[in-house]
Design an enzyme around this catalytic site. Structure first.
Site, PDB file in Angstrom:
ATOM      1  N   ASP A 171      37.057  47.372  56.786  1.00  0.00           N
ATOM      2  CA  ASP A 171      37.218  47.508  55.337  1.00  0.00           C
ATOM      3  C   ASP A 171      38.704  47.478  54.969  1.00  0.00           C
ATOM      4  O   ASP A 171      39.115  46.806  54.017  1.00  0.00           O
ATOM      5  CB  ASP A 171      36.559  48.818  54.879  1.00  0.00           C
ATOM      6  CG  ASP A 171      36.188  48.801  53.408  1.00  0.00           C
ATOM      7  OD1 ASP A 171      36.043  47.708  52.828  1.00  0.00           O
ATOM      8  OD2 ASP A 171      36.029  49.894  52.835  1.00  0.00           O
ATOM      9  N   HIS A 256      34.987  41.234  49.641  1.00  0.00           N
ATOM     10  CA  HIS A 256      33.943  42.118  49.117  1.00  0.00           C
ATOM     11  C   HIS A 256      32.872  41.337  48.355  1.00  0.00           C
ATOM     12  O   HIS A 256      31.704  41.737  48.351  1.00  0.00           O
ATOM     13  CB  HIS A 256      34.552  43.224  48.251  1.00  0.00           C
ATOM     14  CG  HIS A 256      35.069  44.376  49.059  1.00  0.00           C
ATOM     15  ND1 HIS A 256      36.294  44.344  49.686  1.00  0.00           N
ATOM     16  CD2 HIS A 256      34.505  45.566  49.393  1.00  0.00           C
ATOM     17  CE1 HIS A 256      36.464  45.495  50.344  1.00  0.00           C
ATOM     18  NE2 HIS A 256      35.400  46.243  50.185  1.00  0.00           N
ATOM     19  N   HIS A 259      30.627  40.168  50.979  1.00  0.00           N
ATOM     20  CA  HIS A 259      29.874  41.351  51.439  1.00  0.00           C
ATOM     21  C   HIS A 259      28.708  41.656  50.510  1.00  0.00           C
ATOM     22  O   HIS A 259      27.578  41.848  50.946  1.00  0.00           O
ATOM     23  CB  HIS A 259      30.794  42.573  51.515  1.00  0.00           C
ATOM     24  CG  HIS A 259      30.027  43.866  51.529  1.00  0.00           C
ATOM     25  ND1 HIS A 259      29.569  44.473  50.368  1.00  0.00           N
ATOM     26  CD2 HIS A 259      29.563  44.621  52.541  1.00  0.00           C
ATOM     27  CE1 HIS A 259      28.884  45.549  50.692  1.00  0.00           C
ATOM     28  NE2 HIS A 259      28.871  45.677  51.994  1.00  0.00           N
ATOM     29  N   HIS A 273      29.123  48.677  55.961  1.00  0.00           N
ATOM     30  CA  HIS A 273      29.919  48.031  54.905  1.00  0.00           C
ATOM     31  C   HIS A 273      31.142  47.317  55.498  1.00  0.00           C
ATOM     32  O   HIS A 273      31.353  46.131  55.258  1.00  0.00           O
ATOM     33  CB  HIS A 273      30.336  49.104  53.893  1.00  0.00           C
ATOM     34  CG  HIS A 273      31.327  48.651  52.868  1.00  0.00           C
ATOM     35  ND1 HIS A 273      30.962  48.005  51.711  1.00  0.00           N
ATOM     36  CD2 HIS A 273      32.690  48.732  52.837  1.00  0.00           C
ATOM     37  CE1 HIS A 273      32.047  47.718  51.002  1.00  0.00           C
ATOM     38  NE2 HIS A 273      33.109  48.151  51.662  1.00  0.00           N
TER      39      HIS A 273
HETATM   40 ZN   LIG Z   1      35.085  48.168  50.921  1.00  0.00          ZN
END
Ligand SMILES: [Zn+2]
Length: 366
Positions: A171, A256, A259, A273
């Site tokens: 992340d 993101h 994602h 995540h």
């Molecule tokens: Zn994130």
């Protein structure tokens, strides 16, 4: 020349700090609702009970997903007539924390965040990500306040499975690259409705990247061996504070955005995540047609950490082009989606082919 910056009121990182929690809660209120991730509820109970001595506490177990229904439930529990909590203490991972933040905004409660894993950007920001009951991304909430205090206890983080630490690095890896996308596309950040980033915001994103490159692999090896070194403590800060401030103050983009769209494929639901964001980061670099040396170096870094660099690593092995076309279409569907903070004229074919090309490029890296 407008600019704006936001962050939590305080960030405290110290071994054993969970046992001094009352010191951080009491200045904000005397009645607290403690929302605890069931995964750590039993193991942390003695430390939390000792740490919150003197505070009137009600414990609630987190339901497992940050949905609107779960936010409603915690809002109601916090606002119980006659004994409303003045403070919500979130003890857990990103979804526990986001649920607590959203409920705190609705009830006016102050927020103390106690992450139990260093795996996401949730602890410091005024952003909460809501999913449906099946774990599919639903929406991003922009909250009116950041957490008051974030208490990071490296002893707690070190006790969590190393996979969470790796996901946090994944992340955090997106932070600088997405900040660069936002700078080049002149997209506003997430502060107070959207402003150009400050110099401080960009410096934080750059420092996040530098710390990951310097200490990431060393820290990962140490964590796998159950050790806590200076590199581990630096990565805990990078994953939580630097990455959290970096994304909120500089913005997210396609890492993101990809994602969020990947959550539509059932194959990816067992992934964390940060694991999906790491793969999205690699796709972002291909989408932006960055220097091949940068893409190669980032792939090698991900592999050393144990992060996915191929579609097969995400479990996507069958019907691949059609599935990635669906991911690309989902990522671009909403004109306000974060993926549009990328300095590229986006289309479904370009996004689909960039993801497939990154997968093919990654296959050539040995
Ligand atoms: Zn994130």
């Amino acid at each position: 020349m407008a600019r704006a910056f936001a962050g939590p009121g305080k960030y405290i990182q110290r071994k054993g700090e969970i046992r001094a929690l009352a010191q951080h809660v009491t200045p904000l209120g005397s009645r607290a609702l403690v929302l605890v991730d069931p995964a750590v509820a039993d193991s942390l109970q003695p430390a939390l009970a000792a740490g919150l001595e003197g505070v009137t506490v009600r414990f609630e177990r987190f339901g497992g997903e940050c949905t609107h229904a779960e936010i409603d439930r915690i809002t109601a529990a916090t606002a119980t007539p006659g004994s409303a909590a003045e403070v919500i203490v979130a003890v857990g991972g990103g979804k526990t924390i986001d649920t607590a933040k959203a409920a705190a905004i609705r009830t006016g409660a102050r927020m103390v965040i106690v992450p139990t894993i260093a795996s996401t950007d949730a602890p410091c920001s005024a952003v909460a990500v809501v999913y449906d009951a099946h774990g599919v991304f639903a929406e991003t909430l922009r909250l009116s306040r950041n957490p008051d205090t974030v208490v990071m206890d490296p002893d707690v983080i070190a006790a969590a499975p190393p996979r969470f630490f790796a996901a946090g690095i994944g992340d955090a890896l997106s932070t600088f690259f997405e900040a660069r996308s936002n700078a080049e596309s002149r997209t506003d950040n997430y502060v107070a409705g959207g402003f150009p980033r400050t110099l401080a915001g960009l410096a934080i994103a750059e420092t996040c990247q530098a710390v990951l490159r310097r200490d990431g692999i060393k820290a990962m090896i140490a964590v796998r061996a159950g050790l806590c070194t200076t590199a581990v403590e630096n990565i805990i800060e990078a994953n939580t504070l630097l990455s959290g401030l970096g994304f909120e103050n500089c913005g997210c983009s396609a890492a993101h955005g990809i994602h969020d769209a990947l959550t539509r494929l059932d194959e990816t639901h067992g992934l964390l995540h940060g694991e999906k964001v790491a793969f999205g980061t690699l796709c972002l670099l291909m989408l932006e047609n960055r220097d091949p040396a940068e893409i190669e170096e980032t792939i090698r870094f991900c592999r050393a950490i144990g992060l996915p660099t191929r579609l097969a690593d995400l479990g996507i092995t069958e019907d691949v082009p059609a599935k990635i076309e669906r991911v690309a279409a989902a990522a671009l569907k909403n004109p306000g989606a974060i993926i549009y903070a990328t300095p590229v004229t986006l289309s479904v074919p370009l996004l689909r082919d960039s993801i497939l090309a990154l997968d093919a490029f990654s296959a050539t890296i040995r």
